[in-house]
Motif scaffolding. Structure first.
Motif, PDB file in Angstrom:
ATOM      1  N   LYS A  76       5.958   5.631  -1.836  1.00 31.53           N
ATOM      2  CA  LYS A  76       5.830   7.081  -1.886  1.00 31.53           C
ATOM      3  C   LYS A  76       6.006   7.662  -0.484  1.00 31.53           C
ATOM      4  N   PRO A  77       6.352   8.955  -0.398  1.00 33.64           N
ATOM      5  CA  PRO A  77       6.618   9.555   0.910  1.00 33.64           C
ATOM      6  C   PRO A  77       5.465   9.461   1.895  1.00 33.64           C
ATOM      7  N   ASP A  78       4.218   9.411   1.398  1.00 31.52           N
ATOM      8  CA  ASP A  78       3.085   9.432   2.324  1.00 31.52           C
ATOM      9  C   ASP A  78       2.726   8.060   2.883  1.00 31.52           C
ATOM     10  N   VAL A  79       3.374   6.993   2.395  1.00 30.70           N
ATOM     11  CA  VAL A  79       3.046   5.657   2.905  1.00 30.70           C
ATOM     12  C   VAL A  79       4.248   4.893   3.461  1.00 30.70           C
ATOM     13  N   VAL A  80       5.458   5.317   3.153  1.00 25.98           N
ATOM     14  CA  VAL A  80       6.627   4.530   3.521  1.00 25.98           C
ATOM     15  C   VAL A  80       6.781   4.373   5.033  1.00 25.98           C
ATOM     16  N   LYS A  81       6.491   5.406   5.794  1.00 23.84           N
ATOM     17  CA  LYS A  81       6.652   5.307   7.247  1.00 23.84           C
ATOM     18  C   LYS A  81       5.676   4.298   7.841  1.00 23.84           C
ATOM     19  N   ALA A  82       4.417   4.366   7.433  1.00 26.16           N
ATOM     20  CA  ALA A  82       3.418   3.424   7.936  1.00 26.16           C
ATOM     21  C   ALA A  82       3.767   1.995   7.525  1.00 26.16           C
ATOM     22  N   ASN A  83       4.225   1.814   6.301  1.00 29.05           N
ATOM     23  CA  ASN A  83       4.650   0.488   5.856  1.00 29.05           C
ATOM     24  C   ASN A  83       5.770  -0.056   6.725  1.00 29.05           C
ATOM     25  N   SER A  84       6.761   0.790   6.990  1.00 25.77           N
ATOM     26  CA  SER A  84       7.933   0.361   7.745  1.00 25.77           C
ATOM     27  C   SER A  84       7.576   0.020   9.190  1.00 25.77           C
ATOM     28  N   LEU A  85       6.750   0.847   9.817  1.00 27.22           N
ATOM     29  CA  LEU A  85       6.334   0.572  11.191  1.00 27.22           C
ATOM     30  C   LEU A  85       5.545  -0.728  11.277  1.00 27.22           C
ATOM     31  N   ALA A  86       4.644  -0.943  10.327  1.00 31.29           N
ATOM     32  CA  ALA A  86       3.848  -2.172  10.327  1.00 31.29           C
ATOM     33  C   ALA A  86       4.740  -3.400  10.155  1.00 31.29           C
ATOM     34  N   ALA A  87       5.714  -3.294   9.262  1.00 26.81           N
ATOM     35  CA  ALA A  87       6.612  -4.423   9.027  1.00 26.81           C
ATOM     36  C   ALA A  87       7.449  -4.729  10.262  1.00 26.81           C
ATOM     37  N   LEU A  88       7.976  -3.696  10.893  1.00 23.20           N
ATOM     38  CA  LEU A  88       8.773  -3.907  12.105  1.00 23.20           C
ATOM     39  C   LEU A  88       7.948  -4.577  13.190  1.00 23.20           C
ATOM     40  N   LYS A  89       6.738  -4.109  13.385  1.00 19.11           N
ATOM     41  CA  LYS A  89       5.885  -4.673  14.428  1.00 19.11           C
ATOM     42  C   LYS A  89       5.468  -6.110  14.120  1.00 19.11           C
ATOM     43  N   GLY A  97      14.018   2.472   0.377  1.00 17.14           N
ATOM     44  CA  GLY A  97      14.560   3.209  -0.753  1.00 17.14           C
ATOM     45  C   GLY A  97      13.713   4.414  -1.108  1.00 17.14           C
ATOM     46  N   THR A  98      12.581   4.578  -0.424  1.00 16.61           N
ATOM     47  CA  THR A  98      11.675   5.694  -0.674  1.00 16.61           C
ATOM     48  C   THR A  98      12.189   6.955   0.004  1.00 16.61           C
ATOM     49  N   SER A  99      12.136   8.085  -0.682  1.00 19.04           N
ATOM     50  CA  SER A  99      12.566   9.345  -0.089  1.00 19.04           C
ATOM     51  C   SER A  99      11.405  10.027   0.607  1.00 19.04           C
ATOM     52  N   GLY A 100      11.704  11.085   1.352  1.00 19.15           N
ATOM     53  CA  GLY A 100      10.670  11.883   1.986  1.00 19.15           C
ATOM     54  C   GLY A 100      10.657  11.843   3.498  1.00 19.15           C
ATOM     55  N   LEU A 101      11.373  10.902   4.107  1.00 18.46           N
ATOM     56  CA  LEU A 101      11.412  10.832   5.561  1.00 18.46           C
ATOM     57  C   LEU A 101      12.497  11.758   6.111  1.00 18.46           C
ATOM     58  N   GLY A 102      12.226  12.336   7.275  1.00 19.63           N
ATOM     59  CA  GLY A 102      13.177  13.229   7.924  1.00 19.63           C
ATOM     60  C   GLY A 102      13.765  12.607   9.178  1.00 19.63           C
ATOM     61  N   ALA A 160      10.890  17.444  -1.784  1.00 22.09           N
ATOM     62  CA  ALA A 160      12.061  18.294  -1.961  1.00 22.09           C
ATOM     63  C   ALA A 160      12.648  18.592  -0.580  1.00 22.09           C
ATOM     64  N   PRO A 161      13.925  18.350  -0.377  1.00 24.60           N
ATOM     65  CA  PRO A 161      14.856  17.801  -1.355  1.00 24.60           C
ATOM     66  C   PRO A 161      14.674  16.294  -1.546  1.00 24.60           C
ATOM     67  N   SER A 162      15.447  15.725  -2.443  1.00 23.73           N
ATOM     68  CA  SER A 162      15.427  14.285  -2.653  1.00 23.73           C
ATOM     69  C   SER A 162      16.026  13.582  -1.442  1.00 23.73           C
ATOM     70  N   GLY A 163      15.787  12.289  -1.361  1.00 27.32           N
ATOM     71  CA  GLY A 163      16.381  11.526  -0.262  1.00 27.32           C
ATOM     72  C   GLY A 163      17.899  11.571  -0.293  1.00 27.32           C
TER      73      GLY A 163
END
Length: 269
Positions: A76-89, A97-102, A160-163
Motif C-alpha cells: 500500500k502507498p503508506d508502507v511501500v517506501k519504508a519497505n523499499s528503504l529497509a530492503a535496500l539497506k 509495483g505499489t502505486s502512490g510514490l512521487g 490518485a492518480p494511479s501509479g
C-alpha cells in the motif's frame, strides 16, 4: 543459482497471482512473504492450499531475517517506501509495483540504492499492453502539442492518480511540446477542475482522476489538434494475470544496474 525473493503483499490481489508463478519459475525462489493479516502462518495455507514452506511475516523487519536477493512489493502507498528503504539497506534489490510514490520519494530511493550499489525498478503498471500505451503516448507527444490524461479507477482506490497515470504524466511532462491551451492561472470559475498538474509552465501535463464503481484501472491519453483528436487508452480487466510476466522480468533484471529505473518500458528493449 536461484534468485531468492521476498514478496510483500503476498495475499493481496497481485500477490496471489505472483505466488504460483514464482513457484513455477526454476530460477526464482520465494523464501518469505509479508502479509499482516496472515502473519505467523505458512503461505500455502494462507492462500487456501497445502503447506508451501514459505513463512509469512507481519512486516519487513522480520522478513529480512531470511536471506534474500530481491524484494517485490505490492503493498500500500503508506508502507511501500519504508519497505523499499529497509530492503535496500539490508542489501536487497527492489521491484516496486505499489502505486502512490512521487518524484521526491523516488529521488530518495535512488540515493540509497546508489549508496548500496543496488537496483530498483518501479513501474506504475507491469502489464505489457499498458507499457505499450505509455510508449505510444510518448511517441505521439513528439508530433501533437496538446495532451491531457484521464485516470480511471475503482471507488475505493486510496491514491490518485494511479501509479500508471503518475508515471506517464511525469515522463510526458519532460518531453512534450508547449501546450496551446489557456494557462490555468487565467481560467475563470474553479481552476481545480482543470486537473492535477505534473511538470511546469506550458509543458505541464494535466491529469483528471475518476474514482467510481465498475472501473478496475484505465488510463486515457487524449491529444487535440485543429479539427482532430487522438485517444490512446489502456483498460485493465478484473484479473491480476497481466502483471505477472512483467514483474518476474523485473525481478530477474533488477540486479543489472544501480539506482532507480522507472517503467517497465526501460526493460523491453
Amino acid at each position: 543459482m536461484s534468485l531468492r525473493i521476498i514478496l510483500a503483499g503476498a495475499t493481496g490481489w497481485v500477490g496471489r497471482a505472483l505466488v504460483p508463478a514464482l513457484a513455477a519459475a526454476p530460477d526464482l525462489d520465494l523464501v518469505a512473504a509479508i502479509s499482516r493479516s496472515h502473519a505467523g502462518t505458512d503461505l500455502g495455507g494462507a492462500l487456501g492450499g497445502g503447506p508451501s514452506g514459505v513463512p509469512v511475516f507481519a512486516g519487513i523487519a522480520d522478513a529480512l531475517a531470511i536471506p534474500a536477493d530481491v524484494l517485490i512489493d505490492y503493498t500500500k502507498p503508506d508502507v511501500v517506501k519504508a519497505n523499499s528503504l529497509a530492503a535496500l539497506k539490508a542489501g536487497l534489490a527492489v521491484v516496486i509495483g505499489t502505486s502512490g510514490l512521487g518524484s521526491a520519494d523516488f529521488a530518495e530511493l535512488d540515493i540509497v540504492a546508489r549508496e548500496q550499489g543496488l537496483g530498483v525498478l518501479a513501474a506504475g503498471n507491469f502489464s505489457i499492453t499498458a507499457t505499450l500505451m505509455k510508449r505510444f503516448t510518448l511517441e505521439a507527444a513528439k508530433y501533437v502539442a496538446d495532451v491531457e490524461l484521464i485516470d480511471y479507477a475503482s471507488a475505493k482506490k486510496p491514491d490518485a492518480p494511479s501509479g500508471t497515470a503518475r508515471e506517464l504524466a511525469e515522463t510526458l511532462s519532460a518531453l512534450r511540446q508547449p501546450a496551446t491551451s489557456r494557462p490555468v492561472a487565467d481560467v475563470m470559475g474553479v481552476p481545480a477542475t482543470r486537473g492535477g498538474a505534473f511538470g511546469e509552465g506550458d509543458r505541464e501535463v494535466r491529469v483528471h482522476a475518476l474514482r467510481m464503481p465498475s472501473f478496475t484501472l484505465a488510463v486515457e491519453s487524449i491529444f487535440g489538434a485543429p479539427d482532430e483528436r487522438l485517444t490512446i487508452r489502456h483498460d485493465a480487466g478484473s484479473s491480476a494475470a497481466p502483471y505477472v510476466a512483467g514483474t518476474l522480468l523485473a525481478a530477474r533484471r533488477v540486479g543489472g544496474w544501480t539506482g532507480v529505473r522507472r517503467g517497465l518500458d526501460t526493460l523491453l528493449d
